[in-house]
Write a protein that holds these residues in place. Structure first.
Motif, PDB file in Angstrom:
ATOM      1  N   THR A   1      -5.590  27.570 -11.399  1.00 27.84           N
ATOM      2  CA  THR A   1      -6.203  28.245 -10.255  1.00 27.84           C
ATOM      3  C   THR A   1      -7.245  27.349  -9.591  1.00 27.84           C
ATOM      4  N   THR A   2      -8.043  26.678 -10.395  1.00 25.86           N
ATOM      5  CA  THR A   2      -9.084  25.797  -9.871  1.00 25.86           C
ATOM      6  C   THR A   2      -8.498  24.677  -9.029  1.00 25.86           C
ATOM      7  N   LEU A   3      -7.316  24.205  -9.399  1.00 28.74           N
ATOM      8  CA  LEU A   3      -6.702  23.069  -8.710  1.00 28.74           C
ATOM      9  C   LEU A   3      -5.894  23.448  -7.478  1.00 28.74           C
ATOM     10  N   GLU A   4      -5.809  24.731  -7.164  1.00 26.06           N
ATOM     11  CA  GLU A   4      -5.002  25.156  -6.014  1.00 26.06           C
ATOM     12  C   GLU A   4      -5.372  24.441  -4.713  1.00 26.06           C
ATOM     13  N   PRO A   5      -6.676  24.212  -4.416  1.00 26.19           N
ATOM     14  CA  PRO A   5      -7.009  23.541  -3.148  1.00 26.19           C
ATOM     15  C   PRO A   5      -6.700  22.040  -3.128  1.00 26.19           C
ATOM     16  N   VAL A   6      -6.469  21.444  -4.287  1.00 27.50           N
ATOM     17  CA  VAL A   6      -6.250  20.003  -4.368  1.00 27.50           C
ATOM     18  C   VAL A   6      -4.844  19.667  -3.889  1.00 27.50           C
ATOM     19  N   LYS A   7      -4.756  18.701  -2.959  1.00 30.55           N
ATOM     20  CA  LYS A   7      -3.477  18.351  -2.343  1.00 30.55           C
ATOM     21  C   LYS A   7      -2.912  17.093  -3.005  1.00 30.55           C
ATOM     22  N   SER A   8      -2.431  17.279  -4.214  1.00 27.68           N
ATOM     23  CA  SER A   8      -1.835  16.167  -4.954  1.00 27.68           C
ATOM     24  C   SER A   8      -0.584  16.658  -5.654  1.00 27.68           C
ATOM     25  N   PRO A   9       0.533  15.946  -5.525  1.00 26.46           N
ATOM     26  CA  PRO A   9       1.775  16.404  -6.161  1.00 26.46           C
ATOM     27  C   PRO A   9       1.741  16.313  -7.674  1.00 26.46           C
ATOM     28  N   THR A  10       0.764  15.614  -8.238  1.00 27.19           N
ATOM     29  CA  THR A  10       0.694  15.460  -9.692  1.00 27.19           C
ATOM     30  C   THR A  10      -0.459  16.257 -10.303  1.00 27.19           C
TER      31      THR A  10
ATOM     32  N   ASP B   1       0.831  -1.202   0.000  1.00 31.26           N
ATOM     33  CA  ASP B   1       0.000   0.000   0.000  1.00 31.26           C
ATOM     34  C   ASP B   1       0.867   1.254   0.000  1.00 31.26           C
ATOM     35  N   LEU B   2       1.945   1.222   0.780  1.00 33.94           N
ATOM     36  CA  LEU B   2       2.861   2.359   0.830  1.00 33.94           C
ATOM     37  C   LEU B   2       3.532   2.553  -0.536  1.00 33.94           C
ATOM     38  N   GLY B   3       3.925   1.448  -1.164  1.00 31.80           N
ATOM     39  CA  GLY B   3       4.575   1.537  -2.463  1.00 31.80           C
ATOM     40  C   GLY B   3       3.691   2.163  -3.523  1.00 31.80           C
ATOM     41  N   PHE B   4       2.418   1.773  -3.543  1.00 37.65           N
ATOM     42  CA  PHE B   4       1.524   2.354  -4.534  1.00 37.65           C
ATOM     43  C   PHE B   4       1.191   3.809  -4.220  1.00 37.65           C
ATOM     44  N   THR B   5       1.301   4.175  -2.969  1.00 42.69           N
ATOM     45  CA  THR B   5       1.131   5.588  -2.622  1.00 42.69           C
ATOM     46  C   THR B   5       2.279   6.411  -3.207  1.00 42.69           C
ATOM     47  N   TYR B   6       3.503   5.908  -3.075  1.00 41.86           N
ATOM     48  CA  TYR B   6       4.642   6.593  -3.693  1.00 41.86           C
ATOM     49  C   TYR B   6       4.501   6.608  -5.210  1.00 41.86           C
ATOM     50  N   GLN B   7       3.974   5.523  -5.777  1.00 41.73           N
ATOM     51  CA  GLN B   7       3.808   5.464  -7.223  1.00 41.73           C
ATOM     52  C   GLN B   7       2.898   6.580  -7.732  1.00 41.73           C
ATOM     53  N   ALA B   8       1.864   6.894  -6.961  1.00 39.68           N
ATOM     54  CA  ALA B   8       0.920   7.939  -7.369  1.00 39.68           C
ATOM     55  C   ALA B   8       1.589   9.303  -7.460  1.00 39.68           C
ATOM     56  N   ALA B   9       2.743   9.453  -6.810  1.00 43.10           N
ATOM     57  CA  ALA B   9       3.488  10.714  -6.853  1.00 43.10           C
ATOM     58  C   ALA B   9       4.747  10.601  -7.703  1.00 43.10           C
ATOM     59  N   ASN B  10       4.867   9.496  -8.467  1.00 43.42           N
ATOM     60  CA  ASN B  10       6.012   9.258  -9.341  1.00 43.42           C
ATOM     61  C   ASN B  10       7.334   9.206  -8.577  1.00 43.42           C
TER      62      ASN B  10
END
Length: 478
Positions: free
Chosen positions: A411-420, A158-167
């Motif tokens: 601008t719309t995506l500013e509140p989204v907390k995703s590195p990608t 699960d941790l590995g796939f979490t890192y994968q989501a952030a490349n």
């Protein structure tokens, strides 16, 4: 070109963590004793009913085999026996066919968390981050699970796939290797590492094959092991060996739809389009959802070089959704998937007029999905439409309008907390730079776009070729 990750895409293209379950044997080993201390090695399932636990474990076993519809039936049975079994709702979230099903099961899981194990509570938090789109919280939660259950290989996956989501490929693979170290007889670690070598950069198809062969060795009767091996051969352009693996999977389980999908891909690549379409229809007969089959059938026309026929196929499928008898939520999400394929096709072939028509058609189903999920998804859906309007304007040559829509998306995506979250923004800017003949700028933007998609590589190659970087372009084209 992949949109910013949203709940819609997670539900319909499979949740990362559900994919782990599908490709893994996940029977619930409760505890092992080490020096007199209880050490949890897998999910502690909280239920007073042994029958409910057994049904849940059967569901996991079926999920391991890729029998998703039957797995869903067993999770439902477990819930019928014990309606408080939160983890059954959590695993059923990934088997729904619409955002509403996902949200309903997640809410039911939350309502029954009292008295559940720490793992089950943390796993709820993990799944909920796909709704909030908060990758930082997802990482924090995955790390908490690893800390609380250091002997559990699944926690590392699960941790590995979490890192994968952030490349973050190095950390991703380190976690998968740790899972193998913790439990070398569990296929979950090998499958996850194989998937990483297939799709995460830098890719290594031979190492992916090595891990797939290990899964075949450990579970020789598992059709999904053969499918994964076939995928490795297909990645290396060895189509006949890939076909043989997929045929072996069909032999092991004739009711497994994924084998027919993959066989269809082989026939598509070989130019046997009628055979491919028959394969996809066969897959649909064994699947609980024909969305994938209809999309793949449309793609065969693209392979054949007839994008107008592809558009007609996608649009005909979208038109039939209203009469399908499905829920409003599934109708909206299916329409968006068909329209997304239409938009991609129109963009690639430079058809701005039709692209604008398609984007306008996206608005209604996009609004419904956003309303069902909530604030973060509303921002993502709005940003997605801005992205497409940006591309449409760029195709038309209205580059100032294209830039304005791209900035609106950012601008719309500013509140989204995703590195990608800005990968599509960079993709749009890259294409705009291509239209401006600013090829060095285009290269820079495309390099910041989604690195896991072949279409990103295609545009990186196009930009390098235009900039005169012939060797780099050929490397990327290859």
């Amino acid at each position: 070109m992949k949109r910013t990750q949203s709940l819609l895409m997670i539900v319909l293209l499979a949740l990362i963590f559900t994919l782990v379950a599908i490709f893994s044997f996940v029977a619930c080993k409760s505890h092992e004793k080490t020096a007199g201390i209880q050490v949890t090695t897998d999910i502690p399932v909280t239920s007073k009913s042994d029958k409910a636990k057994a049904a849940f474990q059967q569901g996991l076993a079926l999920l391991d085999e890729g029998s998703t519809s039957k797995a869903k039936e067993m999770f439902t049975k477990a819930i019928e026996i014990d309606s408080n079994l939160a983890v059954a709702y959590l695993y059923r979230t990934g088997l729904g066919t619409s955002p509403k099903e996902f949200m309903d099961d997640l809410a039911k899981a939350k309502a029954h968390l009292e008295g559940a194990s720490e793992w089950e509570k943390l796993y709820y938090d993990l799944q909920n981050t796909f709704v909030t789109n908060d990758w930082n919280k997802r990482l924090e939660t995955a790390q908490k699970i690893v800390a609380a259950y250091p002997a559990a290989a699944r926690a590392q996956v699960d941790l590995g796939f979490t890192y994968q989501a952030a490349n973050q490929t190095d950390k991703e693979r380190a976690a998968f290797k740790k899972a193998i170290e913790l439990d070398p007889k569990w296929i979950g670690g090998y499958n996850s590492l194989g998937i990483s070598y297939l799709f995460s950069e830098p890719r290594d198809f031979k190492k992916a094959e090595e891990n797939a062969l290990k899964v075949v060795e450990l579970t020789p009767k598992n059709p999904n092991a053969q499918i994964a091996l076939g995928d490795c051969y297909r990645a290396q352009d060895d189509l006949e060996k890939a076909r043989a693996a997929y045929m072996k999977a069909i032999e092991l389980n004739p009711d497994e739809p994924n084998s027919y999908y993959k066989k269809g891909h082989i026939n598509s690549f070989l130019g046997k389009y009628d055979e491919a379409r028959n394969d996809y229809m066969e897959a649909a007969e064994h699947d609980n959802n024909n969305l994938g089959a209809m999309l793949d059938i449309g793609n065969t026309y693209l392979y054949a070089g007839d994008h107008n026929a592809a558009l007609k196929s996608f649009m005909d499928a979208a038109a039939k959704v209203d009469a399908s008898g499905a829920s409003p939520s599934k109708i909206s999400s299916d329409k968006l998937n068909y329209l997304y394929s239409c938009a991609m096709t129109c963009f690639h072939y430079g058809d701005a007029a039709r692209l604008k028509e398609i984007i306008a058609m996206m608005q209604g189903p996009s609004d419904q999905v956003a309303a069902e999920v909530g604030a973060p998804e509303q921002a993502i859906q709005k940003a997605s439409l801005s992205y497409w309007w940006s591309l449409a304007s760029a195709v038309e040559g209205k580059l100032d309008d294209a830039k304005a829509k791209a900035e609106e998306m950012k601008t719309t995506l500013e509140p989204v907390k995703s590195p990608t979250k800005l990968q599509d923004y960079e993709m749009a800017l890259g294409y705009i730079s291509m239209k401006e003949k600013k090829y060095t700028d285009a290269i820079s933007h495309f390099e910041k776009a989604n690195p896991t998609t072949i279409y990103t590589k295609y545009w990186q190659a196009m930009a390098n070729e235009a900039a005169g970087n012939k060797d780099k372009a050929q490397e990327l084209f290859k």
